[in-house]
Design an enzyme around this catalytic site. Sequence first.
Site, PDB file in Angstrom:
ATOM      1  CG  ASN A   7      -7.970 -20.167  14.524  1.00  0.00           C
ATOM      2  OD1 ASN A   7      -6.898 -20.676  14.213  1.00  0.00           O
ATOM      3  ND2 ASN A   7      -9.065 -20.386  13.846  1.00  0.00           N
ATOM      4  CG  HIS A  10      -2.875 -18.634  10.436  1.00  0.00           C
ATOM      5  ND1 HIS A  10      -2.893 -19.160   9.167  1.00  0.00           N
ATOM      6  CD2 HIS A  10      -4.074 -18.073  10.639  1.00  0.00           C
ATOM      7  CE1 HIS A  10      -4.058 -18.889   8.611  1.00  0.00           C
ATOM      8  NE2 HIS A  10      -4.798 -18.238   9.481  1.00  0.00           N
ATOM      9  CG  HIS A  43     -10.967 -24.793  10.152  1.00  0.00           C
ATOM     10  ND1 HIS A  43     -11.274 -23.806   9.242  1.00  0.00           N
ATOM     11  CD2 HIS A  43     -11.625 -25.903   9.725  1.00  0.00           C
ATOM     12  CE1 HIS A  43     -12.082 -24.308   8.306  1.00  0.00           C
ATOM     13  NE2 HIS A  43     -12.292 -25.571   8.573  1.00  0.00           N
ATOM     14  NE  ARG A  45      -9.242 -25.211   4.833  1.00  0.00           N
ATOM     15  CZ  ARG A  45     -10.046 -24.200   4.517  1.00  0.00           C
ATOM     16  NH1 ARG A  45     -10.204 -23.192   5.340  1.00  0.00           N
ATOM     17  NH2 ARG A  45     -10.692 -24.183   3.371  1.00  0.00           N
ATOM     18  NE  ARG A  49      -6.047 -24.831   3.076  1.00  0.00           N
ATOM     19  CZ  ARG A  49      -6.888 -23.959   2.523  1.00  0.00           C
ATOM     20  NH1 ARG A  49      -6.887 -22.702   2.886  1.00  0.00           N
ATOM     21  NH2 ARG A  49      -7.724 -24.342   1.586  1.00  0.00           N
ATOM     22  CD  GLU A  70     -12.956 -22.029  13.122  1.00  0.00           C
ATOM     23  OE1 GLU A  70     -12.431 -22.195  12.007  1.00  0.00           O
ATOM     24  OE2 GLU A  70     -12.861 -20.991  13.766  1.00  0.00           O
ATOM     25  CB  THR A 101     -13.936 -19.682   6.745  1.00  0.00           C
ATOM     26  OG1 THR A 101     -13.081 -20.613   7.402  1.00  0.00           O
ATOM     27  CG2 THR A 101     -15.319 -20.254   6.621  1.00  0.00           C
ATOM     28  CD  GLU A 151     -16.871 -17.861  14.961  1.00  0.00           C
ATOM     29  OE1 GLU A 151     -16.675 -18.994  15.434  1.00  0.00           O
ATOM     30  OE2 GLU A 151     -16.031 -17.224  14.297  1.00  0.00           O
ATOM     31  CG  HIS A 191     -13.335 -14.712   9.093  1.00  0.00           C
ATOM     32  ND1 HIS A 191     -12.622 -14.040   8.131  1.00  0.00           N
ATOM     33  CD2 HIS A 191     -13.153 -16.021   8.860  1.00  0.00           C
ATOM     34  CE1 HIS A 191     -12.063 -14.928   7.334  1.00  0.00           C
ATOM     35  NE2 HIS A 191     -12.354 -16.140   7.748  1.00  0.00           N
TER      36      HIS A 191
END
Length: 242
Positions: A7, A10, A43, A45, A49, A70, A101, A151, A191
């Site tokens: 992922n 970041h 993801h 969003r 962000r 996601e 999340t 998941e 996660h």
Amino acid sequence: MSRLSVNVDHVATVRQARRASEPDPVAAALMAEVAGADGITVHLREDRRHIQDRDLSVMRKAAKTRLNLEMAATKEMFGIALEVKPDMVTLVPEKRQELTTEGGLDVKANFDYLKKFVEGLRDANIPVNLFIDPTLDAVKLSHKIGSDGVELHTGTYADAKDGRARDSELKRVAEAAALSHRLGLKTHAGHGLDYRNIKAVASIKEIDEFAIGFSIIARSIYTGINEAVREMKRLIIEGRAG
Ligand code: PXP
């Protein structure tokens, strides 16, 4: 074989801190693939962000492995998924104020809505996983909803304060994974997974894929993405072998 989907949200978080053009999550994704990532997760969003719409469309064209999108189960995201056609979608709950999340989908309360939403994506040939807490009920309901897979949320396992809590949470994840596998669902987990806690979860043979972001991107600041992805992949393979 347990796959690793990296992922890269970041990387975009750092870029958005200055509204700059670098670091680029697409470049990071390609480097992660070269280092052995089996897939890329982003993801998008609602508040944008980190990942931006541009990232998603460029990523779709550039990624050579499997792109997992996601997203929240909203009308806007449904339209974007149909346009971008990721290799798979993972539906997640989304709250504006959360840092990340925080929990799995409430598959019971939103059963009818999610069933229709999943059907719509599957009609467009997009496989769908539901991000759920590791409970037998949530797995059964996901199966009834008609999702391709689940998941399992490993956040509680990752946050466990002592060995006992960790063991009991790991057991919950293992039981949910066993049921999911038995029902013929694709079984992913993610996660809060990091270099210390991954091996124990990776030993659960029914889990096909891990979605890992924060720990890999954080480590890559010190070591570079190549080394960070390789090391995580190595630990997954070691954990799997027992
Ligand atoms: N899986 C899901 C559904 C997530 O929402 C996230 C965080 O975006 C992850 C996996 C990755 O979690 P982490 O960044 O803690 O590795």
